[in-house]
Design a protein around this motif. Sequence first.
Motif, short mmCIF file in Angstrom:
data_model
loop_
_atom_site.label_atom_id
_atom_site.label_comp_id
_atom_site.label_asym_id
_atom_site.label_seq_id
_atom_site.Cartn_x
_atom_site.Cartn_y
_atom_site.Cartn_z
N ALA A 45 -6.41 7.73 -0.02
CA ALA A 45 -7.32 6.57 -0.04
C ALA A 45 -7.21 5.77 1.25
CB ALA A 45 -7.01 5.68 -1.24
N ASN A 46 -6.06 5.88 1.92
CA ASN A 46 -5.82 5.12 3.15
C ASN A 46 -5.46 6.07 4.28
OD1 ASN A 46 -5.98 2.29 2.23
ND2 ASN A 46 -4.36 2.98 0.85
N PRO A 47 -5.68 5.63 5.52
CA PRO A 47 -5.32 6.50 6.65
C PRO A 47 -3.81 6.58 6.86
CG PRO A 47 -6.27 4.45 7.45
CD PRO A 47 -6.35 4.40 5.97
N ASP A 48 -3.11 7.13 5.88
CA ASP A 48 -1.65 7.26 5.96
C ASP A 48 -1.28 8.70 6.32
OD1 ASP A 48 -1.31 4.66 5.07
OD2 ASP A 48 -1.42 5.30 2.98
N SER A 49 -0.09 8.85 6.86
CA SER A 49 0.42 10.19 7.14
C SER A 49 1.90 10.23 6.84
CB SER A 49 0.18 10.53 8.61
OG SER A 49 -1.19 10.44 8.89
N PHE A 50 2.36 11.42 6.44
CA PHE A 50 3.75 11.58 6.03
C PHE A 50 4.32 12.84 6.65
CE2 PHE A 50 1.24 9.57 2.73
CZ PHE A 50 1.97 8.42 2.46
N ILE A 51 5.63 12.80 6.90
CA ILE A 51 6.29 14.00 7.41
C ILE A 51 7.60 14.16 6.68
CG2 ILE A 51 7.53 12.78 9.28
CD1 ILE A 51 6.90 15.27 11.05
N ARG B 243 -14.95 1.55 9.67
CA ARG B 243 -16.05 1.62 8.71
C ARG B 243 -15.85 2.82 7.77
NH1 ARG B 243 -21.06 1.30 11.73
NH2 ARG B 243 -20.48 -0.87 11.89
N GLN B 244 -15.49 3.95 8.37
CA GLN B 244 -15.26 5.17 7.59
C GLN B 244 -14.09 4.96 6.61
OE1 GLN B 244 -17.38 7.55 7.82
NE2 GLN B 244 -16.35 8.71 6.22
N ALA B 245 -13.01 4.36 7.10
CA ALA B 245 -11.83 4.12 6.26
C ALA B 245 -12.18 3.19 5.11
CB ALA B 245 -10.70 3.53 7.11
N ARG C 203 -11.92 4.16 1.18
CA ARG C 203 -11.08 3.35 0.30
C ARG C 203 -11.88 2.89 -0.92
NH1 ARG C 203 -9.53 -0.48 4.06
NH2 ARG C 203 -8.25 1.02 5.15
N GLN C 204 -13.14 2.52 -0.68
CA GLN C 204 -13.99 2.08 -1.79
C GLN C 204 -14.16 3.18 -2.82
OE1 GLN C 204 -17.59 0.78 0.12
NE2 GLN C 204 -17.18 -1.33 -0.39
#
Length: 233
Positions: free
Chosen positions: A38-44, A102-104, A108-109
Amino acid sequence: MQSSLFFETPEEIYARVFRVLKPRTPVPGLRIEFCRFANPDSFIRLENGQLHVRISDLLQGAPAPVTEALAFILLGKLYRKTVPRIYAHRYRLYLNRRDFRRQAHLVRQVRGRKFVSGPEGKLHNLEEIFDRLNRTYFDGLLGRPQLGWSRQASRSMLGHFDPSHNAIIISRIFDNPDTPPLALEYVMFHEMLHLRYPVDHSGARRRVHTREFREEEKKFPGWKEAKEILKKL
Ligand SMILES: [Zn+2]
């Protein structure tokens, strides 16, 4: 910036950045996945000797230099290596771009679920408080967003305005006879200022509480007293 950058796959970019940060260690197996977060998150994470990177699919179409910057940030964090600040800057600059935001926001919406309890609490009605503050301080000009109480009586998140869902959420800690109503009103007033003053995105910065915002906040009578109450919650 290397020109080879533009011909690399994300896996190749991560492998190259790994070699820069850990030149004496063989590059582990790499799995890169773009996920519908839902959010621009990243994980490693490192698992069974394999590096597993999960990146928001919002970044799938990002330019290679941005993917490279994120690789430096994520691998640097994982291996506790100091990374030149240019990478964090480049990454933030991209996230701050109007088209990206805007895209994010749209994603999210659609993807972010939002629980909004409704304005009625045990003791207080958020709608009444909103309308009263709106009349007193905003000439009644603010459109009323969704209003709700948080699930938990949080002390760390007293209130927040979520622009993607146009909602103000207030901590349940205020729906309590032991908490002076002044504190609740002050937190609501603060969140209403977020409606009035959008976040300032210039360059790589993201300024939520602008100087204008802070000045406006002081127009709330009893703000000093309210802040003291909040400190003791
Ligand atoms: Zn705020």
